[in-house]
Design an enzyme around this catalytic site. Structure first.
Site, PDB file in Angstrom:
ATOM      1  N   GLY A  85       0.813  -1.216   0.000  1.00  0.00           N
ATOM      2  CA  GLY A  85       0.000   0.000   0.000  1.00  0.00           C
ATOM      3  C   GLY A  85       0.846   1.266   0.000  1.00  0.00           C
ATOM      4  N   ARG A 149       1.077  -5.547  -5.021  1.00  0.00           N
ATOM      5  CA  ARG A 149       1.134  -6.471  -3.886  1.00  0.00           C
ATOM      6  C   ARG A 149       1.571  -7.883  -4.272  1.00  0.00           C
ATOM      7  NH1 ARG A 149      -0.563  -4.461   0.814  1.00  0.00           N
ATOM      8  NH2 ARG A 149      -2.082  -2.764   0.825  1.00  0.00           N
ATOM      9  N   ASP A 180       4.861  -7.618   5.246  1.00  0.00           N
ATOM     10  CA  ASP A 180       4.836  -8.729   4.287  1.00  0.00           C
ATOM     11  C   ASP A 180       5.907  -8.547   3.206  1.00  0.00           C
ATOM     12  OD1 ASP A 180       2.791 -10.136   5.510  1.00  0.00           O
ATOM     13  OD2 ASP A 180       1.223  -9.034   4.452  1.00  0.00           O
ATOM     14  N   LYS A 206       8.049   0.745   5.496  1.00  0.00           N
ATOM     15  CA  LYS A 206       6.947   1.587   5.025  1.00  0.00           C
ATOM     16  C   LYS A 206       5.614   1.044   5.500  1.00  0.00           C
ATOM     17  CE  LYS A 206       4.428   0.011   2.512  1.00  0.00           C
ATOM     18  NZ  LYS A 206       3.539  -0.776   1.636  1.00  0.00           N
ATOM     19  N   THR A 207       4.731   1.808   5.948  1.00  0.00           N
ATOM     20  CA  THR A 207       3.305   1.517   6.067  1.00  0.00           C
ATOM     21  C   THR A 207       2.633   2.585   6.923  1.00  0.00           C
ATOM     22  OG1 THR A 207       1.550   0.012   6.745  1.00  0.00           O
ATOM     23  CG2 THR A 207       3.557  -0.171   8.005  1.00  0.00           C
ATOM     24  N   ILE A 208       1.512   3.077   6.421  1.00  0.00           N
ATOM     25  CA  ILE A 208       0.764   4.061   7.213  1.00  0.00           C
ATOM     26  C   ILE A 208       0.241   3.408   8.486  1.00  0.00           C
ATOM     27  CG2 ILE A 208       0.050   5.482   5.251  1.00  0.00           C
ATOM     28  CD1 ILE A 208      -2.789   4.107   5.646  1.00  0.00           C
ATOM     29  N   ASP A 209       0.097   2.072   8.464  1.00  0.00           N
ATOM     30  CA  ASP A 209      -0.506   1.372   9.605  1.00  0.00           C
ATOM     31  C   ASP A 209       0.315   1.497  10.890  1.00  0.00           C
ATOM     32  OD1 ASP A 209      -2.236   0.644   7.661  1.00  0.00           O
ATOM     33  OD2 ASP A 209      -1.987  -1.517   7.874  1.00  0.00           O
ATOM     34  N   LYS A 246     -26.819  16.842  15.622  1.00  0.00           N
ATOM     35  CA  LYS A 246     -27.922  15.946  15.284  1.00  0.00           C
ATOM     36  C   LYS A 246     -27.497  14.571  14.765  1.00  0.00           C
ATOM     37  CE  LYS A 246     -28.594  18.128  10.782  1.00  0.00           C
ATOM     38  NZ  LYS A 246     -29.493  18.729   9.848  1.00  0.00           N
ATOM     39  N   MET A 254      -8.256   3.371   8.469  1.00  0.00           N
ATOM     40  CA  MET A 254      -7.385   2.303   7.979  1.00  0.00           C
ATOM     41  C   MET A 254      -6.438   1.809   9.056  1.00  0.00           C
ATOM     42  SD  MET A 254      -5.934   2.501   4.172  1.00  0.00           S
ATOM     43  CE  MET A 254      -6.953   1.947   2.804  1.00  0.00           C
ATOM     44  N   GLY A 255      -5.846   0.705   8.785  1.00  0.00           N
ATOM     45  CA  GLY A 255      -4.960   0.034   9.727  1.00  0.00           C
ATOM     46  C   GLY A 255      -5.428  -1.401   9.706  1.00  0.00           C
ATOM     47  N   GLU A 315     -10.198  -0.224  11.297  1.00  0.00           N
ATOM     48  CA  GLU A 315     -10.707  -1.171  10.281  1.00  0.00           C
ATOM     49  C   GLU A 315     -10.388  -2.623  10.646  1.00  0.00           C
ATOM     50  OE1 GLU A 315      -9.106  -0.717   6.294  1.00  0.00           O
ATOM     51  OE2 GLU A 315      -7.116  -1.312   6.927  1.00  0.00           O
ATOM     52  N   TYR A 429      -7.788   5.750   1.991  1.00  0.00           N
ATOM     53  CA  TYR A 429      -7.104   6.139   0.755  1.00  0.00           C
ATOM     54  C   TYR A 429      -6.823   7.644   0.728  1.00  0.00           C
ATOM     55  CZ  TYR A 429      -8.360   1.384  -0.318  1.00  0.00           C
ATOM     56  OH  TYR A 429      -8.478   0.020  -0.242  1.00  0.00           O
ATOM     57  N   GLU A 430      -7.645   8.409   1.473  1.00  0.00           N
ATOM     58  CA  GLU A 430      -7.464   9.880   1.508  1.00  0.00           C
ATOM     59  C   GLU A 430      -6.099  10.289   2.044  1.00  0.00           C
ATOM     60  OE1 GLU A 430      -9.894   8.130   2.656  1.00  0.00           O
ATOM     61  OE2 GLU A 430     -11.828   8.995   2.111  1.00  0.00           O
ATOM     62  N   ARG A 432      -3.169   8.136   2.189  1.00  0.00           N
ATOM     63  CA  ARG A 432      -1.988   7.334   1.863  1.00  0.00           C
ATOM     64  C   ARG A 432      -1.041   8.002   0.870  1.00  0.00           C
ATOM     65  NH1 ARG A 432      -3.417   1.174   0.795  1.00  0.00           N
ATOM     66  NH2 ARG A 432      -3.944   2.032  -1.237  1.00  0.00           N
TER      67      ARG A 432
HETATM   68  P1  FBP Z   1       0.625  -1.878   3.652  1.00  0.00           P
HETATM   69  O1  FBP Z   1       0.625  -2.764   4.863  1.00  0.00           O
HETATM   70  O2  FBP Z   1       1.047  -2.552   2.425  1.00  0.00           O
HETATM   71  O3  FBP Z   1       1.404  -0.624   3.902  1.00  0.00           O
HETATM   72  O4  FBP Z   1      -0.860  -1.392   3.374  1.00  0.00           O
HETATM   73  C1  FBP Z   1      -1.673  -1.024   4.422  1.00  0.00           C
HETATM   74  C2  FBP Z   1      -3.031  -0.563   3.979  1.00  0.00           C
HETATM   75  O5  FBP Z   1      -3.021   0.820   3.690  1.00  0.00           O
HETATM   76  C3  FBP Z   1      -4.059  -0.905   5.049  1.00  0.00           C
HETATM   77  O6  FBP Z   1      -4.209   0.129   5.967  1.00  0.00           O
HETATM   78  C4  FBP Z   1      -5.285  -1.226   4.230  1.00  0.00           C
HETATM   79  O7  FBP Z   1      -6.116  -2.155   4.860  1.00  0.00           O
HETATM   80  C5  FBP Z   1      -4.717  -1.830   2.996  1.00  0.00           C
HETATM   81  O8  FBP Z   1      -3.463  -1.235   2.811  1.00  0.00           O
HETATM   82  C6  FBP Z   1      -5.572  -1.585   1.784  1.00  0.00           C
HETATM   83  O9  FBP Z   1      -5.040  -2.290   0.718  1.00  0.00           O
HETATM   84  P2  FBP Z   1      -5.278  -1.957  -0.799  1.00  0.00           P
HETATM   85  O10 FBP Z   1      -4.391  -0.830  -1.137  1.00  0.00           O
HETATM   86  O11 FBP Z   1      -4.817  -3.179  -1.502  1.00  0.00           O
HETATM   87  O12 FBP Z   1      -6.713  -1.628  -0.986  1.00  0.00           O
END
Ligand code: FBP
Length: 555
Positions: A85, A149, A180, A206-209, A246, A254-255, A315, A429-430, A432
């Site tokens: 991602g 991926r 991974d 790397k990973t936003i997670d 209201k 994400m995560g 998520e 996605y907003e 990443r």
């Molecule tokens: P990575 O672990 O590859 O960095 O991706 C994390 C992530 O952004 C998760 O937060 C999310 O669940 C997933 O990718 C979404 O995957 P895709 O880009 O394949 O829709």
């Protein structure tokens, strides 16, 4: 051809010069590696050692001042691939790698593999040159060479990788990826050593997670920027909630597994409810217990005439609920074992019936009790690494449906007199591909430059490590951590596999404890914080703040 137009901010941002840690800023030839003691995997030592006989146990490395004139004399070709991602700052990793290589010797060459690891297998490449790179510096996205991926896993794919890298005379491959992808990097490093092929493999975290971290890796890149973007959006919603009074807003963040993003956004914005998957797992909470907890707050707020609020849902929550975890794990096995049969089925209904027949009775009953939309989403194909794609599962909708049912019952019993109107959001996605914050711009550049130093030192099977991140960038430390040191054994696609251990939210850690201390107050009040957008220019106090998670973890 007309020149592509860029935004005003991009024009200014292109002038930003990332700050390099002092230790590497004079170039790769001015440092030498200082090796530590042999290392061990985090668990399953014997199994991991057997799987990595050539790379297991290597010492970690720290770069210290020294002179290595050999570095400037040799000419090397490095390949780079973006894997998994997107995460803000990937372009700066490539920029740092490129600049590090050119500083060592202008004749060094950098080749990008296009579209992720499949670019290596299909031999799709582009030479990264200074003019080509210039328009990507300090920008978000992975569009410079794109990502993917694909997992390199069969013997034929390993062979093909070797063949293609040798054909390009590649001396080192830099894999920019998450847990991974870096597991894949470790397997490649081991394979090349076994085959006596002199190609080093270096990983970049790397990973936003935010779940690729440990004692040696303080943070994965992209987490800082992505959480700042989600915090801005969440803060805006809190303000809207407090103005209109209201709606209940349910924001899924994400995560894929760990709840670090949700925790960080929760601490930055102080909404009414912040769910943490790791807590759910530790307390073995059922879905209905989670719902009861939320309903309790909704009812209490309604008694104060507050029929509004904000709930953050990680998520990955669904996989932490023990009964769902069991279901997903059983589904993973059934899907992996019956891939061909399921692919031949045309309707979801057919697939669901087939799968339910293969599941143990209790899990089949659970599957059938779920709303159709959720049970269908649970059947979506796993990613190439065998993970369920939680970004496609609308857990927030499942919670809302259950909450509504519960509130109807309470209303009938005269225990609830409020109005519940829910709105859902999914922020992922907003964030990443956002333009990297100053922190990520500097951190990524340093990680990339450092990966050039590792490659030039022929160090293979290492993850680029830049530490002491709460200090100013000049003071960061640089080195490498053996990938096998982070390994454990997990069940994937129905088989035991070596994987880099994910860092989950530490329930004894300060970030979570801060949430715990405050959440009862936040539940009943509107103590919302409004972090606003990322600042790239202006006072240091707003341009260079790191995450609360990093600050508290490093205290
Ligand atoms: P990575 O672990 O590859 O960095 O991706 C994390 C992530 O952004 C998760 O937060 C999310 O669940 C997933 O990718 C979404 O995957 P895709 O880009 O394949 O829709």
């Amino acid at each position: 051809m007309s020149k592509q137009k860029i935004s005003e901010l991009q024009t200014e941002r292109a002038k930003f010069k990332p700050v390099l840690p002092a230790i590497i800023k004079n170039g790769p030839a001015k440092v030498i590696p200082k090796f530590g003691t042999p290392t061990k995997s985090v668990s399953d030592h014997e199994t991991v050692q057997k799987l990595f006989p050539n790379t297991y146990g290597m010492p970690s490395v720290r770069f210290v001042n020294g002179k290595n004139s050999e570095i400037s004399k040799k000419i090397i070709n490095v390949g780079v691939v973006l894997s998994g991602g997107q995460a803000p700052g990937g372009h700066n990793v490539i920029a740092g790698l490129f600049d590090g290589l050119k500083k060592a010797n202008p004749k060094n060459k950098l080749t990008g593999f296009l579209g992720g690891p499949s670019g290596i297998l299909e031999d799709k490449t582009i030479e990264i040159t200074a003019p080509f790179l210039s328009k990507y510096r300090n920008t978000g996205g992975f569009d410079i060479i794109q990502s993917g991926r694909t997992k390199i896993e069969t013997p034929e794919q390993f062979e093909q990788t070797k063949k293609n890298l040798l054909a390009h005379k590649i001396d080192a491959l830099v894999v920019i990826g998450g847990d991974d992808s870096n597991t894949n990097a470790a397997l490649l490093a081991e394979y090349f050593k076994k085959e006596k092929v002199n190609i080093s493999v270096v990983g970049v975290p790397k990973t936003i997670d935010g779940d690729l971290k440990n004692e040696q890796i303080e943070a994965s890149f992209g987490f800082d920027t992505a959480t700042k973007i989600y915090s801005e959006l969440t803060g805006n919603i809190c303000r809207d909630v407090n103005s209109a009074r209201k709606y209940w807003h349910f924001i899924r963040l994400m995560g894929r597994s760990a709840s670090h993003i949700t925790l960080e956004v929760g601490l930055k914005t102080q909404p009414n409810i912040v769910l943490i998957g790791e807590e759910v797992l530790a307390k073995k909470m059922t879905l209905s217990q989670i719902v009861d907890g939320i309903v309790d707050i909704i009812v209490k707020r309604a008694e104060m005439k507050k029929n509004f609020g904000v709930v953050l849902v990680p998520e990955g929550l669904i996989e932490f609920v023990p009964e769902m975890k069991e279901l997903i794990s059983a589904l993973n096995d059934v899907l992996a074992e019956n891939e061909a049969t399921l692919n031949a089925m045309s309707t979801l209904e057919e697939k669901k019936n087939f799968v339910c027949e293969k599941l143990p009775e209790n899990l089949a009953a659970l599957m059938k009790s779920l709303p159709d939309i959720i049970s269908s989403q649970l059947l979506i194909d796993r990613d190439p690494h065998g993970n369920v794609q939680v970004s496609q599962i609308e857990t927030e909708k499942l919670l809302i449906e259950m909450i509504k049912k519960k509130l109807v019952e309470l209303k009938k019993d005269g225990k609830y007199g409020g109005k519940f109107s829910a709105i859902t959001h999914f922020f992922g996605y907003e964030g990443r591909c956002g333009a990297p914050s100053n922190f990520d711009a500097n951190y990524c550049y340093a990680l990339g430059y450092n990966s050039a130093v590792l490659s030039l030192n022929n160090l293979s099977g290492y993850l680029s490590s830049v530490r002491k991140l709460v200090k100013k960038a000049e003071l960061w430390e640089c080195g490498g951590v053996p990938l096998t040191m982070m390994m454990t054994i997990e069940r994937r696609k129905g088989k035991e596999k070596p994987v880099i251990k994910k860092a989950l939210v530490n329930l004894n850690g300060l970030p979570y404890k801060t949430l715990l201390k405050n959440r009862d107050t936040w539940a009943m009040t509107e103590n919302y914080l409004y972090p606003g957008p990322i600042q790239y220019f202006g006072p240091y106090s707003v341009t260079d703040i790191t995450t609360i998670t990093l600050k508290e973890e490093q205290k």
